[in-house]
Design an enzyme around this catalytic site. Structure first.
Site, PDB file in Angstrom:
ATOM      1  N   LYS A  10       0.769  -1.259  -0.097  1.00 48.49           N
ATOM      2  CA  LYS A  10       0.100  -0.027  -0.059  1.00 48.49           C
ATOM      3  C   LYS A  10       0.704   1.220  -0.022  1.00 48.49           C
ATOM      4  CE  LYS A  10       0.906   1.413   4.349  1.00 48.49           C
ATOM      5  NZ  LYS A  10       1.591   2.855   4.553  1.00 48.49           N
ATOM      6  N   ASP A 136      -2.185  -1.860  10.428  1.00 49.17           N
ATOM      7  CA  ASP A 136      -2.826  -1.807   8.855  1.00 49.17           C
ATOM      8  C   ASP A 136      -3.148  -2.820   8.404  1.00 49.17           C
ATOM      9  OD1 ASP A 136      -1.546   0.764   8.563  1.00 49.17           O
ATOM     10  OD2 ASP A 136       0.576   0.082   7.994  1.00 49.17           O
TER      11      ASP A 136
END
Length: 289
Positions: A10, A136
């Site tokens: 990401k 995350d």
């Protein structure tokens, strides 16, 4: 019988830190999106009741320090699983780079073991479990594009940004996330406009997205590691439309609309940095197989 999962990296299009909470975590507000740079996770059942991490990358820990190991352990403990699993991790995402490689590996293990062990959990349930492993991991369970708040575990899905190329460059330095947060002065920080970034994404406004990228942690990392600033300057010089550090660093990314320019930036950066990648922004949800 083997189960395969992709674990995409990401980037943070915007990252803001609001305050330090009583539990010592920081309250964050982030816009994250997945990119087409992925680890490959292969899950195989074992006859022995153990979790075995296998990787050819020497920087990947094979014990409880690995978030993928923790993901398997959490599922075993929670659901009383008395079966073992071998987790083979083929690393493509740089380690300790601000790209959530470890978190994405853990999320892929949660999705894969959900199938292997026939737990029939929803993605939302897996994301809740993931929140216990790392900030995350919840986002990485879903993938795609999202706003993440709290300490990162509260995930609100967003549409995919306009398609573009992403050039990544990771300098050969290690960054301590703890040290970055310890040196962060929120009173002096420049905070990104998260609502404006969300509106730009919803309008599919590529230039609006480029104008609004921001990371409150970037000045802190740059002050401690001048390599990050040098890479940023080179990316701008070579023609990237927007340049930002991802997470707490040290990886810097540039957004580019045209592949030819992305390739020019890549070629230019190779003279300054060993780890450089050109990938597409994924934006949509992670394929589950």
């Amino acid at each position: 019988m083997r189960f395969l999962e992709k674990a995409p990296a990401k980037i943070n299009l915007a990252l803001d830190v609001l305050y330090k909470r009583p539990d010592q975590y920081h309250e964050v507000d982030m816009i994250m999106t997945t990119i087409d740079l992925s680890d490959r996770i292969e899950l195989s059942p074992l006859r022995t009741d153990e979790i075995l991490i296998v990787s050819e990358n020497r920087f990947v820990p094979s014990d409880h320090r690995n978030l993928a190991f923790q993901a398997a352990q959490v599922l075993k403990d929670r659901f009383g699983i008395r079966e073992g699993v071998e987790i083979y991790i083929e690393k493509q995402i740089p380690v300790a780079a601000g790209l959530a490689g470890g978190s994405s590996d853990a999320a892929a293990v949660l999705r894969g073991l959900n199938r292997l062990w026939q737990l029939e959990l929803s993605l939302e349930e897996l994301a809740d479990i993931g929140a216990r492993i790392g900030s995350d991991v919840s986002f990485c369970v879903h993938g795609g594009t999202a706003r993440a708040t709290g300490r990162g575990e509260k995930v609100e899905k967003l549409p995919a940004p306009p398609a573009c190329w992403v050039v990544l460059a990771k300098p050969t330095i290690g960054v301590s996330t703890q040290a970055i947060y310890e040196n962060l002065n929120l009173d002096e920080a420049s905070h990104p406009d998260i609502p404006a970034m969300i509106e730009a994404i919803k309008r599919e406004d590529y230039q609006g997205i480029c104008d609004r990228v921001g990371n409150v942690l970037e000045p802190v990392t740059v002050q401690l590691h001048s390599d990050v600033q040098q890479i940023k300057e080179h990316m701008h010089e070579f023609g990237a439309d927007a340049v930002l550090m991802s997470g707490s660093g040290p990886t810097v990314f540039g957004l580019v609309q045209h592949e030819s320019r992305a390739q020019r930036i890549y070629n230019g950066l190779r003279g300054f940095c060993d780890e450089v990648y050109v990938v597409r922004m994924l934006g949509g949800r992670v394929p589950l197989d």
